[in-house]
Enzyme design. Structure first.
Site, PDB file in Angstrom:
ATOM      1  N   ASN A   1      -3.295 -15.283 -13.673  1.00 44.89           N
ATOM      2  CA  ASN A   1      -3.444 -14.724 -12.331  1.00 44.89           C
ATOM      3  C   ASN A   1      -2.066 -14.295 -11.840  1.00 44.89           C
ATOM      4  O   ASN A   1      -1.153 -15.125 -11.704  1.00 44.89           O
ATOM      5  CB  ASN A   1      -4.049 -15.778 -11.398  1.00 44.89           C
TER       6      ASN A   1
ATOM      7  N   ARG B   1       9.893  -8.251  -0.387  1.00 43.61           N
ATOM      8  CA  ARG B   1      11.092  -7.413  -0.305  1.00 43.61           C
ATOM      9  C   ARG B   1      10.765  -5.935  -0.125  1.00 43.61           C
ATOM     10  O   ARG B   1      11.607  -5.147   0.299  1.00 43.61           O
ATOM     11  CB  ARG B   1      11.934  -7.615  -1.591  1.00 43.61           C
TER      12      ARG B   1
ATOM     13  N   HIS C   1      -6.696 -11.380  -7.390  1.00 46.44           N
ATOM     14  CA  HIS C   1      -7.549 -11.700  -6.245  1.00 46.44           C
ATOM     15  C   HIS C   1      -7.068 -10.862  -5.073  1.00 46.44           C
ATOM     16  O   HIS C   1      -6.263 -11.316  -4.261  1.00 46.44           O
ATOM     17  CB  HIS C   1      -7.467 -13.194  -5.922  1.00 46.44           C
TER      18      HIS C   1
ATOM     19  N   HIS D   1      -0.845 -10.010  -1.139  1.00 48.55           N
ATOM     20  CA  HIS D   1      -0.317 -10.123  -2.507  1.00 48.55           C
ATOM     21  C   HIS D   1      -0.829  -8.917  -3.301  1.00 48.55           C
ATOM     22  O   HIS D   1      -0.306  -7.825  -3.129  1.00 48.55           O
ATOM     23  CB  HIS D   1      -0.636 -11.486  -3.152  1.00 48.55           C
TER      24      HIS D   1
ATOM     25  N   GLU E   1     -11.278 -11.391  -8.887  1.00 51.38           N
ATOM     26  CA  GLU E   1     -11.986 -12.407  -8.120  1.00 51.38           C
ATOM     27  C   GLU E   1     -11.808 -12.138  -6.635  1.00 51.38           C
ATOM     28  O   GLU E   1     -10.837 -11.521  -6.205  1.00 51.38           O
ATOM     29  CB  GLU E   1     -11.492 -13.810  -8.482  1.00 51.38           C
TER      30      GLU E   1
ATOM     31  N   THR F   1      -6.076 -19.853   0.200  1.00 47.58           N
ATOM     32  CA  THR F   1      -6.462 -19.895  -1.206  1.00 47.58           C
ATOM     33  C   THR F   1      -7.884 -20.430  -1.278  1.00 47.58           C
ATOM     34  O   THR F   1      -8.404 -20.977  -0.303  1.00 47.58           O
ATOM     35  CB  THR F   1      -5.509 -20.789  -2.025  1.00 47.58           C
TER      36      THR F   1
ATOM     37  N   HIS G   1      -8.167 -23.458 -10.865  1.00 43.78           N
ATOM     38  CA  HIS G   1      -7.572 -23.913  -9.607  1.00 43.78           C
ATOM     39  C   HIS G   1      -6.804 -25.211  -9.851  1.00 43.78           C
ATOM     40  O   HIS G   1      -7.387 -26.250 -10.139  1.00 43.78           O
ATOM     41  CB  HIS G   1      -8.593 -24.121  -8.483  1.00 43.78           C
ATOM     42  N   ASP G   2      -5.500 -25.111  -9.741  1.00 49.97           N
ATOM     43  CA  ASP G   2      -4.563 -26.233  -9.874  1.00 49.97           C
ATOM     44  C   ASP G   2      -4.493 -26.803 -11.284  1.00 49.97           C
ATOM     45  O   ASP G   2      -3.963 -27.913 -11.484  1.00 49.97           O
ATOM     46  CB  ASP G   2      -4.879 -27.349  -8.870  1.00 49.97           C
TER      47      ASP G   2
ATOM     48  N   GLY H   1      -2.686 -19.300 -12.156  1.00 52.17           N
ATOM     49  CA  GLY H   1      -1.720 -18.433 -11.499  1.00 52.17           C
ATOM     50  C   GLY H   1      -0.541 -19.175 -10.921  1.00 52.17           C
ATOM     51  O   GLY H   1       0.568 -19.133 -11.459  1.00 52.17           O
ATOM     52  N   HIS H   2      -0.753 -19.912  -9.828  1.00 53.87           N
ATOM     53  CA  HIS H   2       0.361 -20.520  -9.094  1.00 53.87           C
ATOM     54  C   HIS H   2       1.225 -21.406  -9.992  1.00 53.87           C
ATOM     55  O   HIS H   2       2.451 -21.273 -10.012  1.00 53.87           O
ATOM     56  CB  HIS H   2      -0.175 -21.324  -7.912  1.00 53.87           C
TER      57      HIS H   2
END
Length: 238
Positions: free
Chosen positions: A7, A18, A43, A50, A70, A100, A190-191, A213-214
């Site tokens: 992701n 920026r 997403h 984002h 998603e 999220t 997720h996580d 992703g994160h």
């Protein structure tokens, strides 16, 4: 073997902070694929904080692996997905302003809505995945919509695993077996991270794809994206 879909939302977050086009999300997606990722996930949200809708269009031209979009299925999202025609659309229940995703669908009260969406996306040749928790009834109802897959919302697993819960994956294993018995595929996300992914995949059978992703982008700040993908791939192959 479980596929790794990266992701890249957080890459777009850095760019947007920026202005301009640094980092270049399209080139980043190409690099992820070159380093071994089997998919790219985005997403897009209406506020463009984002990934932006036009990023999705440009990524469709560039991504050569599986492309997964998603999001919450409001009309602008539905229109975008049908225009772009990714490999897969993952339907999540969080409203556009949510920070999220934080829950799976309650399928029964949304059954007609989700069933109609599955039909709409199938007409465009798009595989459909419904984001859900481990509730077996929810999964049974999801299967009745005609969805191809579910994506298990894994934050509860990640939280329990971090606290040392040896049974953290048990409900997810039961959910995955139930989905398989209904003839639908299972994704997860997720996580998930380098610390908890192996345990999850060892204990939960038949996971076709993880979307990360994160944690992955955060790891890349220390390790570099090539080494980070290599490490995640080692876990998804084992």
């Amino acid at each position: 073997m479980t596929k790794l879909s990266v992701n890249i939302n957080k890459v777009a977050t850095i760019r947007n902070a920026r202005g301009g086009n640094v980092p270049d999300v399209v080139q980043f997606a190409r690099d992820c694929e070159a380093f071994g990722a089997e998919g790219i996930t985005v997403h897009p949200r209406p506020d463009g904080r984002h990934i932006r809708y036009n990023d999705v269009r440009e990524l469709k031209k560039a991504v050569t692996t599986e492309f997964n979009i998603e999001g919450y299925p409001q009309q602008s999202f539905i229109d975008l997905v049908c225009e772009v025609r990714p490999t897969q659309v993952t339907l999540v229940p969080d409203p556009p302003e949510a920070l999220t995703s934080n829950a799976g669908w309650q399928v029964a009260p949304n059954f007609d809505f989700l069933s109609d969406l599955v039909g709409t996306f199938h007409k465009s040749g798009i595989r459909v995945s419904i984001f859900t928790d481990c509730c077996l009834e929810n999964i049974s109802m999801a299967a009745k919509t005609g969805t191809d897959r579910i994506e298990l919302y894994t934050e509860p697993y990640a939280s329990a695993f971090a606290k040392g819960d040896s049974d953290a994956a048990d409900d997810f294993a039961a959910a995955a077996r139930h989905a398989a018995s209904l003839g639908i595929g299972v994704n997860a996300g997720h996580d998930l991270n380098l610390m908890n992914l192996k345990n999850f995949l060892d204990k939960v059978p038949g996971i076709l794809e993880v979307s990360i992703g994160h944690a992955l982008i955060s790891d890349a700040l220390y390790l570099g994206i090539k080494e980070t993908i290599r490490r995640y791939k080692e876990l998804t192959k084992s």
